[in-house]
Every structure is written in C-alpha cells, then in structure tokens.
Design a protein around this motif. Sequence first.
Motif, PDB file in Angstrom:
ATOM      1  N   ALA A   1     -26.656  -0.478  16.356  1.00 51.48           N
ATOM      2  CA  ALA A   1     -25.517   0.423  16.150  1.00 51.48           C
ATOM      3  C   ALA A   1     -24.551  -0.219  15.170  1.00 51.48           C
ATOM      4  N   GLN A   2     -24.036   0.609  14.259  1.00 49.65           N
ATOM      5  CA  GLN A   2     -23.049   0.162  13.281  1.00 49.65           C
ATOM      6  C   GLN A   2     -21.932   1.187  13.214  1.00 49.65           C
ATOM      7  N   MET A   3     -20.695   0.702  13.037  1.00 51.85           N
ATOM      8  CA  MET A   3     -19.536   1.603  12.933  1.00 51.85           C
ATOM      9  C   MET A   3     -18.825   1.295  11.628  1.00 51.85           C
ATOM     10  N   ARG A   4     -18.575   2.372  10.863  1.00 59.06           N
ATOM     11  CA  ARG A   4     -17.870   2.210   9.597  1.00 59.06           C
ATOM     12  C   ARG A   4     -17.041   3.449   9.324  1.00 59.06           C
ATOM     13  N   GLU A   5     -15.745   3.246   9.178  1.00 60.71           N
ATOM     14  CA  GLU A   5     -14.811   4.315   8.822  1.00 60.71           C
ATOM     15  C   GLU A   5     -14.949   5.543   9.726  1.00 60.71           C
ATOM     16  N   GLY A   6     -15.035   5.313  11.024  1.00 59.38           N
ATOM     17  CA  GLY A   6     -15.084   6.407  11.976  1.00 59.38           C
ATOM     18  C   GLY A   6     -16.453   7.031  12.176  1.00 59.38           C
ATOM     19  N   LEU A   7     -17.494   6.463  11.571  1.00 55.04           N
ATOM     20  CA  LEU A   7     -18.854   6.984  11.715  1.00 55.04           C
ATOM     21  C   LEU A   7     -19.717   5.941  12.414  1.00 55.04           C
ATOM     22  N   LEU A   8     -20.185   6.277  13.605  1.00 59.03           N
ATOM     23  CA  LEU A   8     -21.083   5.407  14.363  1.00 59.03           C
ATOM     24  C   LEU A   8     -22.513   5.820  14.049  1.00 59.03           C
ATOM     25  N   HIS A   9     -23.319   4.856  13.593  1.00 62.48           N
ATOM     26  CA  HIS A   9     -24.718   5.118  13.255  1.00 62.48           C
ATOM     27  C   HIS A   9     -25.590   4.311  14.214  1.00 62.48           C
ATOM     28  N   VAL A  10     -26.346   5.015  15.059  1.00 60.67           N
ATOM     29  CA  VAL A  10     -27.232   4.383  16.029  1.00 60.67           C
ATOM     30  C   VAL A  10     -28.669   4.648  15.599  1.00 60.67           C
ATOM     31  N   THR A  11     -29.459   3.582  15.500  1.00 55.00           N
ATOM     32  CA  THR A  11     -30.875   3.695  15.128  1.00 55.00           C
ATOM     33  C   THR A  11     -31.721   3.258  16.312  1.00 55.00           C
ATOM     34  N   VAL A  12     -32.600   4.162  16.741  1.00 56.32           N
ATOM     35  CA  VAL A  12     -33.528   3.867  17.840  1.00 56.32           C
ATOM     36  C   VAL A  12     -34.924   3.877  17.242  1.00 56.32           C
ATOM     37  N   PRO A  13     -35.523   2.684  17.026  1.00 56.79           N
ATOM     38  CA  PRO A  13     -36.863   2.656  16.432  1.00 56.79           C
ATOM     39  C   PRO A  13     -37.913   3.251  17.370  1.00 56.79           C
ATOM     40  N   ARG A  14     -38.971   3.727  16.769  1.00 52.30           N
ATOM     41  CA  ARG A  14     -40.100   4.224  17.558  1.00 52.30           C
ATOM     42  C   ARG A  14     -41.051   3.059  17.844  1.00 52.30           C
ATOM     43  N   LYS A  15     -41.813   3.167  18.916  1.00 48.99           N
ATOM     44  CA  LYS A  15     -42.784   2.130  19.264  1.00 48.99           C
ATOM     45  C   LYS A  15     -43.862   2.072  18.189  1.00 48.99           C
ATOM     46  N   GLN A  16     -44.315   0.865  17.887  1.00 51.75           N
ATOM     47  CA  GLN A  16     -45.308   0.669  16.830  1.00 51.75           C
ATOM     48  C   GLN A  16     -46.584   1.468  17.075  1.00 51.75           C
ATOM     49  N   ALA A  17     -47.024   1.556  18.313  1.00 48.58           N
ATOM     50  CA  ALA A  17     -48.286   2.222  18.627  1.00 48.58           C
ATOM     51  C   ALA A  17     -48.248   3.709  18.281  1.00 48.58           C
ATOM     52  N   THR A  18     -47.066   4.309  18.242  1.00 43.05           N
ATOM     53  CA  THR A  18     -46.997   5.751  17.989  1.00 43.05           C
ATOM     54  C   THR A  18     -46.683   6.092  16.540  1.00 43.05           C
ATOM     55  N   GLN A  19     -46.432   5.074  15.710  1.00 45.15           N
ATOM     56  CA  GLN A  19     -46.133   5.349  14.306  1.00 45.15           C
ATOM     57  C   GLN A  19     -47.408   5.683  13.551  1.00 45.15           C
ATOM     58  N   PRO A  20     -47.291   6.614  12.607  1.00 42.70           N
ATOM     59  CA  PRO A  20     -48.491   6.961  11.847  1.00 42.70           C
ATOM     60  C   PRO A  20     -48.966   5.778  11.000  1.00 42.70           C
ATOM     61  N   ARG A  21     -50.273   5.651  10.905  1.00 42.50           N
ATOM     62  CA  ARG A  21     -50.830   4.580  10.074  1.00 42.50           C
ATOM     63  C   ARG A  21     -52.073   5.086   9.389  1.00 42.50           C
ATOM     64  N   ARG A  22     -52.346   4.496   8.261  1.00 44.45           N
ATOM     65  CA  ARG A  22     -53.527   4.881   7.496  1.00 44.45           C
ATOM     66  C   ARG A  22     -54.688   3.968   7.888  1.00 44.45           C
ATOM     67  N   VAL A  23     -55.814   4.590   8.163  1.00 47.65           N
ATOM     68  CA  VAL A  23     -57.008   3.834   8.543  1.00 47.65           C
ATOM     69  C   VAL A  23     -57.873   3.644   7.308  1.00 47.65           C
ATOM     70  N   GLN A  24     -58.203   2.402   7.028  1.00 41.09           N
ATOM     71  CA  GLN A  24     -59.031   2.073   5.871  1.00 41.09           C
ATOM     72  C   GLN A  24     -60.499   2.377   6.204  1.00 41.09           C
ATOM     73  N   ILE A  25     -61.157   3.080   5.333  1.00 41.06           N
ATOM     74  CA  ILE A  25     -62.580   3.424   5.526  1.00 41.06           C
ATOM     75  C   ILE A  25     -63.411   2.284   4.981  1.00 41.06           C
ATOM     76  N   GLN A  26     -64.288   1.761   5.838  1.00 36.86           N
ATOM     77  CA  GLN A  26     -65.162   0.649   5.447  1.00 36.86           C
ATOM     78  C   GLN A  26     -66.486   1.207   4.938  1.00 36.86           C
ATOM     79  N   PRO A  27     -67.019   0.624   3.912  1.00 39.68           N
ATOM     80  CA  PRO A  27     -68.319   1.111   3.425  1.00 39.68           C
ATOM     81  C   PRO A  27     -69.416   0.816   4.460  1.00 39.68           C
ATOM     82  N   ALA A  28     -70.372   1.715   4.526  1.00 42.58           N
ATOM     83  CA  ALA A  28     -71.469   1.572   5.494  1.00 42.58           C
ATOM     84  C   ALA A  28     -72.348   0.415   5.060  1.00 42.58           C
ATOM     85  N   ALA A  29     -72.858  -0.317   6.041  1.00 34.93           N
ATOM     86  CA  ALA A  29     -73.699  -1.487   5.744  1.00 34.93           C
ATOM     87  C   ALA A  29     -75.142  -1.108   5.610  1.00 34.93           C
TER      88      ALA A  29
END
Length: 148
Positions: free
Chosen positions: A120-148
């Motif tokens: 949480a940060q307060m500046r000039e009458g504006l309170l800004h609260v950041t609540v991060p999301r859990k890492q497991a639920t964040q979107p991620r790109r899956v790298q495609i591995q070439p078939a062996a």
Amino acid sequence: MYRSLFPRDFFADMDRLQREMQQAFDLSPTIRGFGRHSFPALNVGTTPEAIEVYAFAPGVDPQSIEVHVEQGLLTISGERGSPLSQLDERASVHINERFAGKFRRALSLPEDANGEAVTAQMREGLLHVTVPRKQATQPRRVQIQPAA
C-alpha cells in the motif's frame, strides 16, 4: 394578486426527496461495488498479475489509515478529522458537506489473491493498494518441445 400555498416549488422538492430515498435504499451492485456514497470512494481493477485498489481519501493523514487482509477480505479503515474543530468558538457554521470521522471499507478478494504480499502506498490523498495474484494462477506460455 396570486399567492402560492407553497412558498417553494413543492414538486421539485418531492422529486428530490424521491431520488434521495431511491439512492439510500439502492443495494444493487455497481462497477465499484456496494456503498456508492461511502467514504473513501474506491476504484477497483484487475490485471493478470494483481488486483489494484485506489481509495480516494483527501485530507486524511496517512498515519491514521490501516489496511488489513484477513481470510480473503481487504479492509481499509481510518479517521478523517474536521477542520471545523479548529474554528473559533464564536464562529457559526452554515454549511458542512465534508465527511469527518471514522470510516471503514471492506472488499472481498478473489480466491487467487495472495494476501501475504499486499502493498500500500499513499500520495496526495490517493491510497493505492496492490494485491498480487498467486503465481500458480497467473497465465503462462508453455514452450512446445520438438518430438524425439
């Protein structure tokens, strides 16, 4: 000469009263949630990484504000003093529309909110609260591995 039974516009006063009553009992959710006329006013938004909460609290000492996260509930509370208390005792106040006193706002957080890493940060009458999301639920790109 015509004299009105009502010294003011009676129908305009009734219309204003009806609007105020509807607003007072309007419990339907809005984009900002419940409590449309509560203090402080809130804006809440999301990104893939976090929930961002902006509380507009002009005139509030940052030391008097508390931010708590408990069991998926974000609570912002504090107290705003009244500049009227500093007036001379002989002064008369004719209009006082600014809220003064204790306040409390609470928001339910989504299940993927990480309550352990809230900032949480307060500046000039504006309170800004950041609540991060859990890492497991964040979107991620899956790298495609070439078939062996």
